[in-house]
Design an enzyme around this catalytic site. Structure first.
Site, PDB file in Angstrom:
ATOM      1  CB  VAL A  24      25.036  78.557  36.190  1.00 18.20           C
ATOM      2  CG1 VAL A  24      26.592  78.648  36.035  1.00 18.20           C
ATOM      3  CG2 VAL A  24      24.784  77.786  37.316  1.00 18.20           C
ATOM      4  CG  ASP A  42      19.130  78.828  26.695  1.00 19.74           C
ATOM      5  OD1 ASP A  42      19.626  78.710  28.114  1.00 19.74           O
ATOM      6  OD2 ASP A  42      18.287  78.037  26.352  1.00 19.74           O
ATOM      7  CB  THR A  92      25.910  68.264  34.601  1.00 18.63           C
ATOM      8  OG1 THR A  92      26.256  69.177  35.766  1.00 18.63           O
ATOM      9  CG2 THR A  92      26.821  68.935  33.561  1.00 18.63           C
ATOM     10  CB  THR A 127      28.570  70.582  38.822  1.00 18.83           C
ATOM     11  OG1 THR A 127      28.754  71.751  39.343  1.00 18.83           O
ATOM     12  CG2 THR A 127      29.373  69.440  39.708  1.00 18.83           C
ATOM     13  CB  CYS A 267      24.215  72.244  43.725  1.00 28.49           C
ATOM     14  SG  CYS A 267      24.530  73.452  42.511  1.00 28.49           S
ATOM     15  NE  ARG A 338      17.494  74.095  37.732  1.00 25.71           N
ATOM     16  CZ  ARG A 338      18.756  74.229  37.340  1.00 25.71           C
ATOM     17  NH1 ARG A 338      19.469  73.839  36.596  1.00 25.71           N
ATOM     18  NH2 ARG A 338      18.982  75.526  38.129  1.00 25.71           N
TER      19      ARG A 338
END
Length: 434
Positions: A24, A42, A92, A127, A267, A338
């Site tokens: 992202v 980062d 998140t 998110t 997501c 992931r």
């Protein structure tokens, strides 16, 4: 739009910082860097080193994406002191108990809070559940900085809408939702994002509305896929081909084109748990959302059990079989592993003492070993008792029965989880698809 901070950024008198340079954050940082002076931060020094060489660790962006980008990459949080507009794009995830893990978000807020100055802006893209920005993040910013929201600094929320692997709907071509802590914040944030988003900007009336809009986007997809998965289970018991049913039903103009499958990634497989968590905090136990999650989380075990049944029907002892799983990434043609539900499928197969081989042309063997403690083979072996095609990578779509038979022994079984192939009974392959 004539706003003071935006003008200062545009004239490169002030800098914008992006915290978190993954799937992202990096596209956002590079897009902003075509307009403004940007600091890309980062916590991974290894990732930063690669970015300095013009290499995307996520393998989503080509080296040309770094061309003419006014950006400085760093793992030093002190560099953030130079910024006046902060964009937070950290992960998140949820923990092993499916509870939101806000530690990355909290650490990012602490780092920003330590360098926050009067007049600065902080916009969250990660998110979260409705209320997280105001209830969890802003108090950290105030505590670390000694400043007050509204009086000294402003905050906004603009949910990410990056779609990994999608080369058509890139960041500038996806409508962006923005929100702000007050009317002035909304104007500034709209101006900043509006400068890079060709598709336009939608102004949500409150931060909570923007947070809720993001999380239900993925809740809706999760529920629709869970319905397809449940239908696939029912139709399988009836001996009816689910794909043929969906093809027939799809001839109606308003039938939604969802298909069954494994629901992983960062997501759809994660975000519903954020809303579930918040709802339960408020004393309400969601029934529909939880049911959808339960069905989707249960699909790896269902598929593994189906394969074992097929092996037994062929007179094979699962403990003495070798199975190839093709594809591990959470979706086709991406490197992102992931929350891969294929990894869960592999674990379920291993519970039956099946010898599992794993291949994927896009996944990193080192990342697979580190994340899942699994070995990714360079190429398949032969004499498999079964092959499971779990991800619809482009280079898998052209394979045929002859290829799969060449990988297997005299009693071949093919599980096609994405419905990619047409396998005739005459092929001699025991074929099953969701």
């Amino acid at each position: 739009m004539n706003t003071p901070l935006f003008n200062a950024l545009k004239q490169k008198e002030k800098k914008l910082a992006v915290i978190g340079l993954g799937y992202v954050g990096l596209p956002i940082a590079l897009e902003f860097a075509r307009q403004f002076r940007v600091i890309g931060f980062d916590i991974s020094a290894e990732r930063v080193a690669m970015l300095k060489q013009g290499e995307d660790p996520s393998r989503e962006l080509p080296p040309s994406a770094f061309d003419q980008a006014d950006i400085t990459f760093t793992a030093d949080p002190n560099e953030l002191k130079q910024a006046s507009f902060f964009v937070v794009a950290v992960p998140t995830p949820v923990d092993d108990y499916k509870v939101p893990d806000l530690k990355p978000l909290q650490r990012a807020s602490e780092a920003i809070g330590r360098v926050l100055k009067p007049g600065d802006y902080v916009v969250y893209e990660s998110t979260v559940y409705p209320g997280c920005t105001e209830d969890d993040c802003i108090p950290i910013l105030e505590q670390q900085s000694g400043l007050r929201l509204g009086e000294d600094f402003k905050v906004g929320y603009s949910p990410e809408r990056i779609n990994p692997g999608d080369k058509q709907r890139t960041l500038p071509d996806i409508l962006k939702i923005v929100s702000g802590s007050d009317a002035e914040a909304l104007r500034e944030i709209t101006a900043v994002y509006g400068s890079i988003i060709r598709a336009g900007v939608y102004q949500a009336p409150t931060i909570k509305v923007a947070e809720a809009a993001k999380v239900i986007e993925n809740v809706q997809r999760d529920l629709n896929i869970s319905l397809m998965n449940e239908l696939a289970i029912i139709f399988d018991k009836m001996g009816v081909d689910t794909q043929e049913v969906l093809k027939a039903a799809g001839t109606k103009w308003n039938f939604l084109p969802f298909t069954p499958g494994l629901v992983g990634g960062h997501c759809i497989g994660i975000d519903p748990y954020y809303l579930l968590y918040k709802a339960r905090q408020l004393g309400y136990d969601p029934q529909v959302i939880h049911s959808g999650r339960r069905i989707n989380d249960g699909m790896p075990a269902y598929i593994a059990t189906k394969l074992v049944q097929m092996l037994l029907q062929r007179g094979k002892n699962p403990r003495q079989t070798k199975v190839l799983v093709m594809g591990l990434t959470f979706k086709e043609d991406v490197a992102d592993i992931r929350n891969s539900k294929v990894a869960d499928l592999v674990r379920e197969l291993m519970k039956f003492a099946i010898n599992v081989h794993l291949v994927d042309p896009h996944a990193s063997p080192n990342e697979v070993a580190q994340e899942y403690r699994m070995t990714l083979m360079d190429t398949p072996s032969t004499h498999y008792d079964a092959v499971i095609v779990a991800v619809g990578h482009t280079n898998y779509r052209t394979l045929d029965s002859t290829y799969f038979k060449s990988l297997m022994n005299g009693s071949p079984i093919l599980l096609d989880l994405k419905g990619l192939y047409v396998v005739e009974k005459e092929s001699g392959i025991d074929y099953w698809r969701l």
